[in-house]
Every structure is written in structure tokens, then in C-alpha cells.
Design an enzyme around this catalytic site. Structure first.
Site, PDB file in Angstrom:
ATOM      1  N   ASP A   1     -46.370  31.110  35.244  1.00  0.00           N
ATOM      2  CA  ASP A   1     -45.630  29.848  34.570  1.00  0.00           C
ATOM      3  C   ASP A   1     -46.360  28.645  34.319  1.00  0.00           C
ATOM      4  OD1 ASP A   1     -42.367  28.406  33.995  1.00  0.00           O
ATOM      5  OD2 ASP A   1     -41.943  28.526  35.646  1.00  0.00           O
TER       6      ASP A   1
ATOM      7  N   ASP B   1     -35.200  29.754  29.597  1.00  0.00           N
ATOM      8  CA  ASP B   1     -34.315  29.343  31.185  1.00  0.00           C
ATOM      9  C   ASP B   1     -32.683  29.456  30.786  1.00  0.00           C
ATOM     10  OD1 ASP B   1     -36.292  28.921  33.346  1.00  0.00           O
ATOM     11  OD2 ASP B   1     -36.019  26.771  32.601  1.00  0.00           O
TER      12      ASP B   1
HETATM   13  C1  GLA Z   1     -39.680  26.783  35.337  1.00  0.00           C
HETATM   14  C2  GLA Z   1     -38.881  28.161  34.265  1.00  0.00           C
HETATM   15  C3  GLA Z   1     -37.803  28.801  36.065  1.00  0.00           C
HETATM   16  C4  GLA Z   1     -38.539  28.557  37.097  1.00  0.00           C
HETATM   17  C5  GLA Z   1     -38.846  26.893  37.486  1.00  0.00           C
HETATM   18  C6  GLA Z   1     -39.486  27.003  38.347  1.00  0.00           C
HETATM   19  O1  GLA Z   1     -38.654  25.677  34.786  1.00  0.00           O
HETATM   20  O2  GLA Z   1     -38.453  28.196  33.709  1.00  0.00           O
HETATM   21  O3  GLA Z   1     -37.916  29.836  35.962  1.00  0.00           O
HETATM   22  O4  GLA Z   1     -39.165  29.602  37.619  1.00  0.00           O
HETATM   23  O5  GLA Z   1     -39.626  26.655  36.591  1.00  0.00           O
HETATM   24  O6  GLA Z   1     -39.862  25.769  39.314  1.00  0.00           O
END
Ligand code: GLA
Length: 698
Positions: free
Chosen positions: A440, A497
Site C-alpha cells: 500500500d 477502494d
Molecule cells: C488502504 C487500502 C485498503 C486497506 C487499507 C488498510 O486504504 O486501499 O484496501 O488495505 O489501506 O489500512
């Protein structure tokens, strides 16, 4: 006169130079005959001179030079170490033309500078990869360096590029050509939701399935600059490079990222298929190239930071029962990560949540027949972390900077930072049987810096070298780091997301202009979407995920028996079809109804396909309009089956043939008349399978 050409079966890119000057692209489009005389093209494409012009029009060269009175943006802006602007004038130095490849070297002896341009054309995928390198005898400051510059088509009214936001990636912008420039510059330091580096220039009348289109993508994760400029004389140029002034220090070598370009004579799909194939077959390095893409389960939206081994085991049981093949443990397993305010960079298993370490959970997941993946956010650090307390100077940016999600970025240009993070990550990977990282990057940088991106690349490359069996997913709050630069080192993107199937339908539709199924993660979200509040039927959620690399992300404990049955059924369908779909082309269909987004995934052999017709909204007219298919053989017969016809609502009272039985029809009919589907609710998806039955001789 010097001239060069690059050809494949579809297109020719011809370059020609006046004397020792930098060459121009004198032609780019449909394939030219082998015996075309490029010197005539060079002379013939020259524009006339009249009042208000210089006595000779400056070349629109592959690096337009300010010193030659070029009336638009130059391709290079450079200063000596003293800060004095340099105004070079490049002259021919050498060339090297091989099969489908070309390197041109130009020098400016007075300033001790050289430009090296490289081009390569891929005869199968049709992508042209182009790059510019600047070499200097003494260190110089670079402000702007364009990848090889090309002219844009004149018979084009508009251009499409991309913007977006969190949960709303790949939004298409249409901008009309007019004098002056369309200037996109991404100064966030990552590819960003807001700035996918892509451009499509349709020639007048082009659609998804027909007409000419020129496509571009800049393969770099640190922020780009794009200039699409119409000059006063009417010529148009397209420039791509790193965002300007991204290089902080003086140096003797600078290079652009690869610019990927393609000419299509069969619509946007001609570009899309070239990008999809090239990415899948040439750029991504697969850990197990022949293994099917496993169905994912990701626990983020089920438990967030609340990790309890027993709950996770129960969820894993249920996920496996639904058909999942890889369990991904998301954020919350390390440091003291009970929320998003702390512990990033403390990559050690949290003994409060996992008193016996991760092994009991991983063993459980393996016993269920699933592999195990884990979340990291390697370039980031919370001020509330052990690492920050020990090394506050390892964070990028000033002390009083504004945080993003309560975090700072680490300075990835520092080798000691990379070594530290590498050691922590490698320890986790060495001690556990893990085959997947969700990587991430949840905030923008305090200021853009190319060295940061190079540092990130170096860390990933080092981990990949030691753990080649571990696949990596590129995530940045969803689709904030998607480009061919990151995909050279990763195998999947977390496209968004948003697990809202309706939003996802459109994001996927637009992303398919560049991304194939195999890299595009898509998960079945919770019944009530966590990011939009919308309640969406399981069938729609499941089919939208089944359009790409399928996974689940809801809490499986919320599923009713009926929902679980539907999900199992669609997952089983996906597994049956994933092998051919993995190599298929995703073709966007021209839909007569703006409420319907339709695509056709066509097998490389052409003998089978699936059509997904997703309804985003209620249609304005009463009955569905026919959907034209594409790229079929007109005189071949295809058996078409509406595989989910059983889900037709009772308000659909008529008797279109497909509602009761498969039909066998010609490719010509399918591509001209198109398929008439039964009436349906918004937020539903029709799924059609097509199979070639026989080929008729004319
Ligand atoms: C980001 C990612 C999510 C998740 C969160 C975890 O927002 O896009 O899918 O993994 O971090 O904190």
C-alpha cells in the site's frame, strides 16, 4: 537527408531529419508500403510559409528546441550547475537501426550534452516504446526532459485523458483541441487517483469499435507531465515526461520513463488491446506464469483493525467454502496497530493479537487449501512508531508538514532506510509461508521527488529478487499507483477502494483501456457498501467481480444462504472460465443506451467470448436497445446463451428468444443488428456466452 522507419503489420512510424538537425516524426499511422520514399514524405509534409511566419517553419522535432525558434513548449529545459540556462542545439552523432528498434544519438558539443532517443516496436502487441536520455559531460540541473515528442493528428476534435479521486478512479475527461495547450502535471509524487498517465486521441468519428485512435501511456509512478499543444500554425504536439523539476540534484545522466504509444485503426479497442496484451505478456513478471489466478479473500472490510485469531479462522473457513484460494491478511497485524494513527514501519507481529505469532492462522489457511498473503505499507511511517522515535530524520519532508492519514513517507532515497525496511519485510517473508504482498501507499508525498520513486522501485526489486515466488499487489488507497512502471514489478492492482459494484463497473470499463483482467483486482463487497452506503444485490456484486481478477472482501458471516449460493455459483463459473479469460481481450462495446456499460471478452482464438452488460441506471426508454458485438467473423455462426436468464424479473413479461433458449446467429448479425436483451432492473448484469459453431464458406 536522414530517415528511419519502424513498422509492424498495422502501423508505420517514420522519422526524417533536415541535415544534421534533430529528426521529426514525419508520419505515424496506417502501415506504409515498403518502398515509400521517406525523403519525399519529409519534403511533402512540410507546411507552407506566409505572412506573420518565420522564413522557415521550425521543426516539430522529437525534442523541439527553443534555440530554433520553436513556437511551442520545448522538449528540454536544462541549466548548468551555476544555474545559468543552457540553450543547446543538437546535431547528429550516430544511429543504430535494428529489427524493430532504433537508437539515435545527437550531441551539442558547445555545452557537452547528448540526447539519446530509443524506439522499439513490438510486432505482436503493436506498442511502440520510446525513451529519451540526456547525458552531460559535467553535472547539470534538469527542469524538463520529454520522451520522444510526436505530432498529434489533425483530423481530431478532442482528446481523452484521465482524472479521478479516492473511490472514483479512471474518470474520462474530454477536452477539445484549441490553440494553446492541455497541460496535465502531477506533483503528488505518486501516480495518483487524480492523474492516471494516459491519453487517447481519437480521429473524428472513432468509437470503441471503429475508427482511428492514437494511444499513450507514460510508465512512471512518481508523477508525470503531459502537454498536448496546438501551435499557432495548426500543428499539434504531444509531450510526456516526469513532472517538471522532479530531479532535485545536478547529475550527468537523466532519462525519461518509457513512453508507450500505439496507433489503432479499429477504435479505442485497438489501443486497449495493445496496452492489455503488452502489459500482460511483456511487462508483468509472473511468479508462476502458468498458474491460474487464485480467487482472493481479503479481510479488510470484515474486521478492519480488530484482529482476533479465532474470528479470522472462522472467516477463512467460510471464505474457502465460497471458493476462495488465497487469504489476504490486511492492515492491523503488526506493531500496536489498533487504528490508523500508529505503528506504520514497525513491521513485527503484534503479540497481543497473535500471541503465538502468525503461524497458527497461516497453518489454518493452508489446511483449508488457500495460500496466504499479507499487507504492508513499506514507504510509510507514523510519528507514533518505534522507528520514528529512533530515527525521526528518516521521514521525508519537514517536521511541521501536514500529515496524510496520520502518517509521513519515509525517505526512500536513503539506502539505510531501504535496508531497514527490507530487513523487516524479509524477516516476515522468510519466517512464514507467504506468497503475496498487498503493498500500500496511502498518502501523497510532502513534495515530489524522482529519487523517492527510484528508491521505492529499488526496494521492490530487491525483495522480488530474493522472494521471486511472492506476488505483489500495488495499492494506494485503491488505485493511486497504477502504471506500467509499478506493474513491471507487481502483478495486480487494487483498482479502487470502492467495492460498490455500480461504481466499480464504470471504473473497470475505463481501466480496461489499459489493463487486462489478470492484473485487475475486483472484490465482492459487503451488502451495504462501506464507501457509498448503497445496498446492492449479491448477483450484481458477484458478476462485477467476475469481470476481472475475482475476490471477496465482505464479512462472510453476513451472507444469507441464498447469497452464499449465488456467490458460490458465480465463483465456480469464474474458475471454469478463468483460463481462457486470462488471455482474452477486453473489448468495450458501443452501447446505444448510456445506462448500459457493456464489454465483450474475446478469447485469443476467437472461438468463444463472454459479454457482460451491466446496467448502471434506469434507462430513459422503456425497452433495452440492442448491443452490437465486435471483432467476430461475419460469416461464422455463433451460439449465444444468456447464462443468467433464470434471474429475469417477473416484470419482464415478453418473450425475447434469449430468455428461454440459446440462439445460433451469424457474426454479421451480431455485429450489425446486435443482441436484444430482456428488460431488467438497474444495478443488474446480463451475462452472455458465445461459442463459434462453424465457419461457413462464402
Ligand atoms: C488502504 C487500502 C485498503 C486497506 C487499507 C488498510 O486504504 O486501499 O484496501 O488495505 O489501506 O489500512
Amino acid at each position: 537527408m536522414r530517415a528511419w522507419r519502424l513498422d509492424d503489420g498495422r502501423q508505420t512510424l517514420a522519422l526524417a531529419a533536415t541535415g544534421d538537425r534533430l529528426p521529426q516524426v514525419v508520419y505515424w499511422g496506417a502501415r506504409l508500403p515498403d518502398d515509400e520514399d521517406l525523403s519525399i514524405l519529409q519534403a511533402a509534409q512540410m507546411i507552407d510559409v506566409t505572412g506573420g511566419m518565420l522564413d522557415e517553419n521550425p521543426d516539430l522535432s522529437i525534442c523541439p528546441e527553443a534555440t530554433r525558434s520553436f513556437p511551442g513548449q520545448p522538449g528540454l529545459v536544462v541549466r548548468a550547475q551555476s544555474g545559468t540556462p543552457m540553450l543547446p542545439k543538437f546535431c547528429y552523432h550516430g544511429d543504430d537501426a535494428g529489427e524493430g528498434a532504433l537508437t539515435l544519438t545527437y550531441r551539442d558539443a558547445d555545452h557537452g550534452l547528448a540526447l539519446i532517443f530509443s524506439f522499439a516496436i513490438d510486432p505482436e502487441t503493436h506498442l511502440i516504446t520510446a525513451k529519451t536520455t540526456l547525458e552531460a559531460d559535467a553535472p547539470v540541473h534538469l527542469h524538463w526532459l520529454a520522451a520522444p515528442v510526436v505530432p498529434a493528428p489533425q483530423l481530431s476534435e478532442e482528446m481523452y485523458d484521465f482524472s479521478g479521486r479516492w473511490c472514483g478512479e479512471f474518470q474520462l475527461n474530454t477536452t477539445a483541441w484549441s490553440p494553446g495547450m492541455r497541460y496535465r502535471e502531477n506533483r503528488t509524487g505518486r501516480t495518483g487517483h487524480e492523474h492516471f498517465p494516459g491519453l487517447l486521441i481519437p480521429v473524428r468519428g472513432a468509437t470503441n469499435a471503429q475508427g482511428e485512435v492514437y494511444g499513450f501511456h507514460y510508465g512512471w509512478s512518481g508523477g508525470h507531465r503531459m502537454v498536448a499543444e496546438e501551435l499557432p500554425d495548426g500543428r499539434r504536439q504531444v509531450q510526456w515526461g516526469h513532472a517538471s523539476r522532479l530531479e532535485a540534484g545536478a547529475a550527468t545522466v537523466f532519462e525519461t520513463a518509457p513512453l508507450y504509444m500505439v496507433y489503432s485503426n479499429d477504435g479505442l479497442n485497438g489501443c486497449a488491446v495493445a496496452f492489455q496484451r503488452h502489459l500482460r505478456d511483456r511487462i508483468v513478471t509472473w511468479a508462476k506464469p502458468d498458474a491460474p489466478r487464485p480467487v482472493h479473500y481479503n479481510c479488510w472490510e470484515a474486521v478492519y483493525f480488530d484482529h482476533k485469531v479465532d474470528v479470522l479462522k472462522d472467516i477463512a473457513n467460510r471464505a474457502a467454502d465460497l471458493g476462495a484460494e488465497r487469504f489476504v491478511l490486511d492492515d492491523g497485524w503488526f506493531g500496536q496497530r489498533d487504528d490508523d494513527t500508529r505503528s506504520l514501519s514497525d513491521w513485527q507481529v503484534d503479540p497481543r493479537k497473535y500471541p503465538e505469532g502468525l503461524h497458527p492462522l497461516i497453518d489454518h489457511v493452508h489446511d483449508l487449501g488457500m495460500s496466504f498473503g499479507i499487507w504492508f505499507e513499506p514507504e510509510m511511517i507514523n510519528p507514533d512508531s518505534d522507528l520514528h522515535r529512533a530515527h525521526p530524520d528518516w521521514a521525508l519532508g519537514s517536521e511541521d508538514q501536514t500529515l496524510g492519514r496520520q502518517q509521513k513517507a519515509l525517505n526512500m532515497a536513503l539506502p539505510e532506510v531501504r535496508d531497514f525496511i527490507y530487513d523487516r519485510m524479509a524477516a516476515v517473508l522468510r519466517d512464514h509461508d507467504i506468497d503475496y504482498i498487498k503493498w500500500d501507499h496511502n498518502r501523497v508525498l510532502p513534495m515530489p521527488d524522482a529519487a523517492q520513486t527510484r528508491g521505492s522501485y529499488a526496494l521492490i526489486d530487491r525483495l522480488r529478487a530474493e522472494f521471486p515466488q511472492v506476488e505483489i499487489e500495488s495499492c494506494a488507497s485503491g488505485g493511486g499507483r497504477i502504471d506500467f512502471g509499478i506493474l513491471k514489478r507487481t502483478q495486480r492492482v487494487w483498482l479502487s477502494d470502492s467495492n460498490d459494484a455500480i461504481e466499480r463497473l464504470r471504473i473497470q470499463h475505463n481501466a480496461a483501456l489499459f489493463l487486462p483482467l489478470v492484473v485487475t483486482g475486483s472484490h465482492v463487497g459487503p451488502r451495504t457498501c462501506h464507501t457509498s452506503g448503497r445496498v446492492i444485490d449479491i448477483s450484481m456484486r458477484a458478476w462485477v467481480a467476475a469481470q476481472r481478477h475475482m475476490g471477496f472482501e465482505m464479512d462472510p458471516r453476513e451472507l444469507t444462504e441464498e447469497e452464499a449460493r449465488v456467490l458460490r455459483e458465480v465463483t465456480a463459473w469464474w474458475k471454469t472460465n478463468r483460463d481462457w479469460m486470462a488471455g482474452a481481450d477486453i473489448l468495450r462495446l458501443d452501447s446505444a443506451d448510456p445506462a448500459v456499460l457493456a464489454e465483450q471478452q474475446l478469447c485469443r482464438t476467437g472461438d468463444r467470448f463472454v459479454v457482460f452488460a451491466g446496467k448502471e441506471d434506469t434507462s430513459r426508454q422503456i425497452a433495452p436497445r440492442p448491443i452490437r458485438l465486435t471483432r467476430l467473423t461475419p460469416d461464422a455462426m455463433y451460439r449465444i446463451e444468456l447464462i443468467n436468464r433464470g434471474t429475469a424479473h417477473h416484470l419482464s413479461r415478453g418473450t425475447p428468444e434469449l430468455k428461454s433458449t440459446p440462439i445460433t446467429v451469424s457474426g454479421a448479425w451480431l455485429m450489425t443488428q446486435g443482441i436484444t436483451l430482456p428488460w431488467s432492473f438497474p444495478a443488474t448484469m446480463w451475462v452472455l456466452e458465445g461459442t463459434l459453431t462453424d465457419k461457413k464458406e462464402r
